[in-house]
Design a protein around this motif. Sequence first.
Motif, mmCIF file in Angstrom:
data_model
loop_
_atom_site.group_PDB
_atom_site.id
_atom_site.type_symbol
_atom_site.label_atom_id
_atom_site.label_comp_id
_atom_site.label_asym_id
_atom_site.label_seq_id
_atom_site.Cartn_x
_atom_site.Cartn_y
_atom_site.Cartn_z
ATOM 1 N N LEU A 97 -1.303 1.808 8.106
ATOM 2 C CA LEU A 97 -2.295 2.764 7.687
ATOM 3 C C LEU A 97 -1.937 3.386 6.260
ATOM 4 O O LEU A 97 -2.838 3.480 5.395
ATOM 5 N N GLN A 98 -0.583 3.750 6.267
ATOM 6 C CA GLN A 98 -0.242 4.286 4.871
ATOM 7 C C GLN A 98 -0.400 3.428 3.902
ATOM 8 O O GLN A 98 -0.970 3.757 2.774
ATOM 9 N N ASP A 99 0.110 2.075 3.784
ATOM 10 C CA ASP A 99 -0.207 1.076 3.003
ATOM 11 C C ASP A 99 -1.504 0.866 2.618
ATOM 12 O O ASP A 99 -1.673 0.668 1.630
ATOM 13 N N GLU A 100 -2.374 0.799 3.522
ATOM 14 C CA GLU A 100 -3.728 0.633 3.365
ATOM 15 C C GLU A 100 -4.619 1.608 2.666
ATOM 16 O O GLU A 100 -5.449 1.530 1.888
ATOM 17 N N LEU A 101 -4.242 2.896 3.185
ATOM 18 C CA LEU A 101 -5.014 4.261 2.587
ATOM 19 C C LEU A 101 -4.187 5.381 1.828
ATOM 20 O O LEU A 101 -4.720 6.149 1.291
ATOM 21 N N ALA A 102 -3.052 4.976 1.326
ATOM 22 C CA ALA A 102 -2.118 5.627 0.562
ATOM 23 C C ALA A 102 -2.211 7.233 1.111
ATOM 24 O O ALA A 102 -2.255 8.189 0.222
ATOM 25 N N LEU A 103 -1.984 7.336 2.213
ATOM 26 C CA LEU A 103 -1.796 8.469 2.921
ATOM 27 C C LEU A 103 -0.496 9.173 2.784
ATOM 28 O O LEU A 103 0.479 8.548 2.625
ATOM 29 N N GLY A 104 -0.513 10.482 2.692
ATOM 30 C CA GLY A 104 0.829 11.217 2.705
ATOM 31 C C GLY A 104 1.039 11.734 4.006
ATOM 32 O O GLY A 104 0.237 12.073 4.788
ATOM 33 N N TYR A 105 2.418 11.352 4.239
ATOM 34 C CA TYR A 105 2.904 11.934 6.085
ATOM 35 C C TYR A 105 3.820 12.835 5.550
ATOM 36 O O TYR A 105 4.995 12.726 5.063
ATOM 37 N N ALA A 149 -6.858 7.784 15.444
ATOM 38 C CA ALA A 149 -8.211 7.306 15.245
ATOM 39 C C ALA A 149 -9.166 8.434 14.894
ATOM 40 O O ALA A 149 -9.858 8.658 13.942
ATOM 41 N N ARG A 150 -8.957 9.571 15.923
ATOM 42 C CA ARG A 150 -9.464 10.792 15.632
ATOM 43 C C ARG A 150 -9.364 11.479 14.239
ATOM 44 O O ARG A 150 -10.214 11.991 13.682
ATOM 45 N N ALA A 151 -8.024 11.286 14.205
ATOM 46 C CA ALA A 151 -7.485 12.154 12.754
ATOM 47 C C ALA A 151 -8.202 11.249 11.740
ATOM 48 O O ALA A 151 -8.601 11.706 10.587
ATOM 49 N N LEU A 152 -8.149 9.904 11.622
ATOM 50 C CA LEU A 152 -8.792 9.004 10.526
ATOM 51 C C LEU A 152 -10.056 9.494 10.445
ATOM 52 O O LEU A 152 -10.709 9.170 9.204
ATOM 53 N N ALA A 153 -10.995 9.684 11.386
ATOM 54 C CA ALA A 153 -12.370 9.891 11.274
ATOM 55 C C ALA A 153 -12.698 10.933 10.029
ATOM 56 O O ALA A 153 -13.827 10.789 9.546
ATOM 57 N N SER A 154 -11.786 11.698 9.836
ATOM 58 C CA SER A 154 -11.950 12.734 8.957
ATOM 59 C C SER A 154 -11.623 12.436 7.342
ATOM 60 O O SER A 154 -12.023 12.938 6.328
ATOM 61 N N GLU A 155 -11.434 10.958 7.361
ATOM 62 C CA GLU A 155 -10.973 10.530 6.277
ATOM 63 C C GLU A 155 -9.882 11.575 5.168
ATOM 64 O O GLU A 155 -10.002 11.790 4.038
ATOM 65 N N PRO A 156 -8.864 11.690 5.972
ATOM 66 C CA PRO A 156 -7.732 12.360 5.301
ATOM 67 C C PRO A 156 -7.103 12.027 4.138
ATOM 68 O O PRO A 156 -6.799 10.484 4.007
ATOM 69 N N ARG A 157 -6.392 12.757 3.492
ATOM 70 C CA ARG A 157 -5.413 12.444 2.387
ATOM 71 C C ARG A 157 -3.774 12.576 3.015
ATOM 72 O O ARG A 157 -2.962 11.923 2.637
ATOM 73 N N LEU A 158 -3.997 13.607 4.022
ATOM 74 C CA LEU A 158 -2.758 13.977 4.453
ATOM 75 C C LEU A 158 -2.633 14.126 5.916
ATOM 76 O O LEU A 158 -3.303 14.558 6.670
ATOM 77 N N LEU A 159 -1.465 13.450 6.703
ATOM 78 C CA LEU A 159 -1.584 13.666 8.004
ATOM 79 C C LEU A 159 -0.092 14.217 8.026
ATOM 80 O O LEU A 159 0.954 13.958 7.618
#
Length: 237
Positions: free
Chosen positions: A190-198, A156-166
């Motif tokens: 979360l990846q499906d919802e936000l299109a994050l790169g991991y 949750a703390r990481a998502l607060a920054s609205e990242p593109r990459l985790l």
Amino acid sequence: MNEPLLDVRDLVVRHGTVTAVDGVSFTLAAGETLALNGPSGCGKSSTAAAVLQLRRPDAGEVRFEGRELTSLTDRELRPLRPRMQPVFQDPYGSLSPRHRIRDAVAEPLKVQGRWTTAEGPARVAGLLDRVGLDPAYGDRRPHELSGGQCQRAGIARALASEPRLLVLDEPVSALDPSVRAGVLNLLADLQDELALGYLFICHDRAVVRHFADRVVELREGRVTSEWRPRSPGAALR
């Protein structure tokens, strides 16, 4: 052809006389999970630190969203850092034991100038809810949560920054198997919802086979192979 979210070329990281990362290259697309797999000491975490510019590489390039990072000053990097966030192995060590969970999640919003007293508490509650934590847990300190709950708070703390990459550095290796599955399922959702790169650092091939879209194998700081799991990106339902 779309530009990769992350493009690492010929990365070299040295610790004194030891070359921890020796010419590593890979790409990562938005919405993709790339795993770095290999035994302890193979250079996985050194690669992750160099990608995040927490440790400046000795050679090579790290391109994030098309911008080459290694040549930037700390001041120039500052506005980019919120968009690439780490999640660490130790769920307790990544959060201050003195701070309540709500304050830990709120900290990025305050540092980045996006906190308001009118909207901030509701945003924190929403982030906790998004990672499967009752917002009431925001009143607790890390030692009052289980390992899995604490890791969810770190996400949750990481998502607060609205990242593109985790950059996920062994994010489930310290958790019990049943808890591990829940955290990996959360990350998949979360990846499906936000299109994050991991960028997923993991020594466990069984976990990698279930979770990653592609796998880069490292040995003694070098890439030895790249492969795709038979069921890429499958969460542990």
